[in-house]
Design a protein around this motif. Structure first.
Motif, short mmCIF file in Angstrom:
data_model
loop_
_atom_site.label_atom_id
_atom_site.label_comp_id
_atom_site.label_asym_id
_atom_site.label_seq_id
_atom_site.Cartn_x
_atom_site.Cartn_y
_atom_site.Cartn_z
N SER A 162 4.51 -52.93 27.60
CA SER A 162 5.03 -54.22 27.17
C SER A 162 5.90 -54.78 28.28
O SER A 162 6.30 -54.05 29.20
CB SER A 162 5.83 -54.09 25.87
N GLY A 163 6.18 -56.09 28.20
CA GLY A 163 7.12 -56.68 29.14
C GLY A 163 6.51 -57.55 30.22
O GLY A 163 7.24 -58.12 31.03
N GLY A 164 5.19 -57.67 30.25
CA GLY A 164 4.58 -58.53 31.25
C GLY A 164 4.85 -60.00 30.96
O GLY A 164 5.40 -60.35 29.92
N GLY A 165 4.45 -60.85 31.90
CA GLY A 165 4.63 -62.27 31.68
C GLY A 165 4.48 -63.05 32.97
O GLY A 165 3.99 -62.55 33.98
N LEU A 166 4.93 -64.31 32.91
CA LEU A 166 4.86 -65.22 34.05
C LEU A 166 6.27 -65.42 34.59
O LEU A 166 7.20 -65.69 33.82
CB LEU A 166 4.26 -66.55 33.60
N VAL A 167 6.41 -65.29 35.90
CA VAL A 167 7.72 -65.45 36.53
C VAL A 167 7.53 -66.11 37.88
O VAL A 167 6.47 -65.98 38.51
CB VAL A 167 8.41 -64.07 36.66
N GLN A 168 8.54 -66.82 38.33
CA GLN A 168 8.48 -67.44 39.65
C GLN A 168 8.80 -66.41 40.73
O GLN A 168 9.49 -65.41 40.47
CB GLN A 168 9.47 -68.59 39.74
N ALA A 169 8.31 -66.66 41.91
CA ALA A 169 8.60 -65.79 43.04
C ALA A 169 10.12 -65.65 43.20
O ALA A 169 10.86 -66.62 43.07
CB ALA A 169 7.99 -66.35 44.32
N GLY A 170 10.53 -64.41 43.45
CA GLY A 170 11.96 -64.12 43.55
C GLY A 170 12.58 -63.68 42.24
O GLY A 170 13.72 -63.20 42.22
N LEU A 186 9.62 -49.98 34.43
CA LEU A 186 9.48 -50.44 35.80
C LEU A 186 10.27 -51.74 35.93
O LEU A 186 9.85 -52.78 35.40
CB LEU A 186 8.01 -50.66 36.18
N GLN A 187 11.40 -51.65 36.58
CA GLN A 187 12.20 -52.84 36.86
C GLN A 187 11.68 -53.45 38.16
O GLN A 187 11.67 -52.78 39.20
CB GLN A 187 13.68 -52.48 37.01
N MET A 188 11.24 -54.70 38.08
CA MET A 188 10.63 -55.36 39.23
C MET A 188 11.50 -56.54 39.63
O MET A 188 11.65 -57.49 38.85
CB MET A 188 9.22 -55.83 38.89
N ASP A 189 12.09 -56.47 40.79
CA ASP A 189 12.95 -57.53 41.31
C ASP A 189 12.33 -58.16 42.55
O ASP A 189 11.48 -57.57 43.20
CB ASP A 189 14.34 -56.95 41.65
N ASN A 190 12.80 -59.35 42.87
CA ASN A 190 12.29 -60.06 44.04
C ASN A 190 10.76 -60.07 44.04
O ASN A 190 10.12 -59.73 45.05
CB ASN A 190 12.82 -59.42 45.32
N LEU A 191 10.19 -60.47 42.93
CA LEU A 191 8.74 -60.46 42.79
C LEU A 191 8.09 -61.46 43.73
O LEU A 191 8.65 -62.53 44.03
CB LEU A 191 8.35 -60.77 41.34
N LYS A 192 6.90 -61.11 44.19
CA LYS A 192 6.14 -61.93 45.11
C LYS A 192 4.79 -62.28 44.47
O LYS A 192 4.29 -61.53 43.62
CB LYS A 192 5.90 -61.17 46.42
N PRO A 193 4.17 -63.37 44.89
CA PRO A 193 2.86 -63.71 44.33
C PRO A 193 1.84 -62.58 44.47
O PRO A 193 0.99 -62.41 43.59
CB PRO A 193 2.45 -64.94 45.14
N GLU A 194 1.94 -61.80 45.52
CA GLU A 194 0.99 -60.69 45.71
C GLU A 194 1.23 -59.54 44.73
O GLU A 194 0.43 -58.59 44.69
CB GLU A 194 1.03 -60.17 47.15
N ASP A 195 2.30 -59.60 43.94
CA ASP A 195 2.51 -58.62 42.89
C ASP A 195 1.73 -58.96 41.63
O ASP A 195 1.72 -58.18 40.67
CB ASP A 195 4.00 -58.51 42.54
N THR A 196 1.10 -60.12 41.60
CA THR A 196 0.32 -60.52 40.43
C THR A 196 -0.82 -59.54 40.19
O THR A 196 -1.61 -59.26 41.09
CB THR A 196 -0.25 -61.94 40.65
N ALA A 197 -0.87 -59.00 38.98
CA ALA A 197 -1.87 -57.99 38.63
C ALA A 197 -1.71 -57.60 37.18
O ALA A 197 -0.74 -57.98 36.52
CB ALA A 197 -1.70 -56.73 39.51
N GLN A 235 -0.26 -58.01 31.68
CA GLN A 235 -0.43 -58.95 32.79
C GLN A 235 0.92 -59.37 33.35
O GLN A 235 1.83 -59.76 32.60
CB GLN A 235 -1.20 -60.19 32.32
N VAL A 236 1.02 -59.34 34.66
CA VAL A 236 2.17 -59.88 35.37
C VAL A 236 1.66 -60.94 36.33
O VAL A 236 0.77 -60.68 37.15
CB VAL A 236 2.92 -58.78 36.16
N THR A 237 2.19 -62.15 36.19
CA THR A 237 1.78 -63.25 37.05
C THR A 237 3.02 -63.82 37.74
O THR A 237 3.98 -64.18 37.07
CB THR A 237 1.08 -64.36 36.26
N VAL A 238 2.98 -63.88 39.06
CA VAL A 238 4.09 -64.40 39.85
C VAL A 238 3.63 -65.68 40.54
O VAL A 238 2.71 -65.66 41.35
CB VAL A 238 4.57 -63.37 40.89
N SER A 239 4.28 -66.76 40.20
CA SER A 239 3.91 -68.05 40.79
C SER A 239 4.74 -68.31 42.04
O SER A 239 5.89 -67.91 42.14
CB SER A 239 4.11 -69.16 39.78
#
Length: 121
Positions: free
Chosen positions: A7-15, A79-90, A116-120
């Motif tokens: 659980s916990g996926g979603g859409l987030v902006q880069a960074g 999994l704590q994901m910080d400073n997300l990048k578009p290439e982390d989308t998966a 799903q994790v989507t980084v815009s």
């Protein structure tokens, strides 16, 4: 038998940041290693991070310093994901098993369905 649910996926902006959770049911206390992997469109599934019940952590180079894996040793890991990048989308999957190499996906026995994790950009 062991079942895993992410659980916990979603859409987030880069960074931005997201925190994924994995909840296990069954005889999870017998399994020494828990991890996360991901699969982007058109790519093979790749490892992301792993943690053992003794607390040893392992990360692939692309996420070191940005992602943190943790566990409560009671059937949940994160999994704590910080400073997300578009290439982390998966699609991100949690996995558990008895690998000799914690970052070798072929050695894992149990898998979740993915989130799903989507980084815009």
């Amino acid at each position: 038998q062991v079942q895993l649910v992410e659980s916990g996926g979603g859409l987030v902006q880069a960074g931005g940041s997201l925190r994924l959770s994995c909840a296990a049911s069954g005889s999870i206390h017998l399994i020494p290693t828990m991890g996360w992997s991901r699969q982007a469109p058109g790519n093979e599934r790749e490892p992301v991070a792993a943690i053992t019940t003794r607390g040893a952590t392992h990360y692939v180079h692309s996420v070191k310093g940005r992602f943190t894996i943790s566990t409560d040793n009671a059937g949940k890991w994160y999994l704590q994901m910080d400073n997300l990048k578009p290439e982390d989308t998966a699609i991100y999957y949690c996995n558990a098993g008895y690998p000799m190499n914690p970052l070798s996906l072929s050695e894992y026995h149990y898998w979740g369905q993915g989130t799903q994790v989507t980084v815009s950009s």
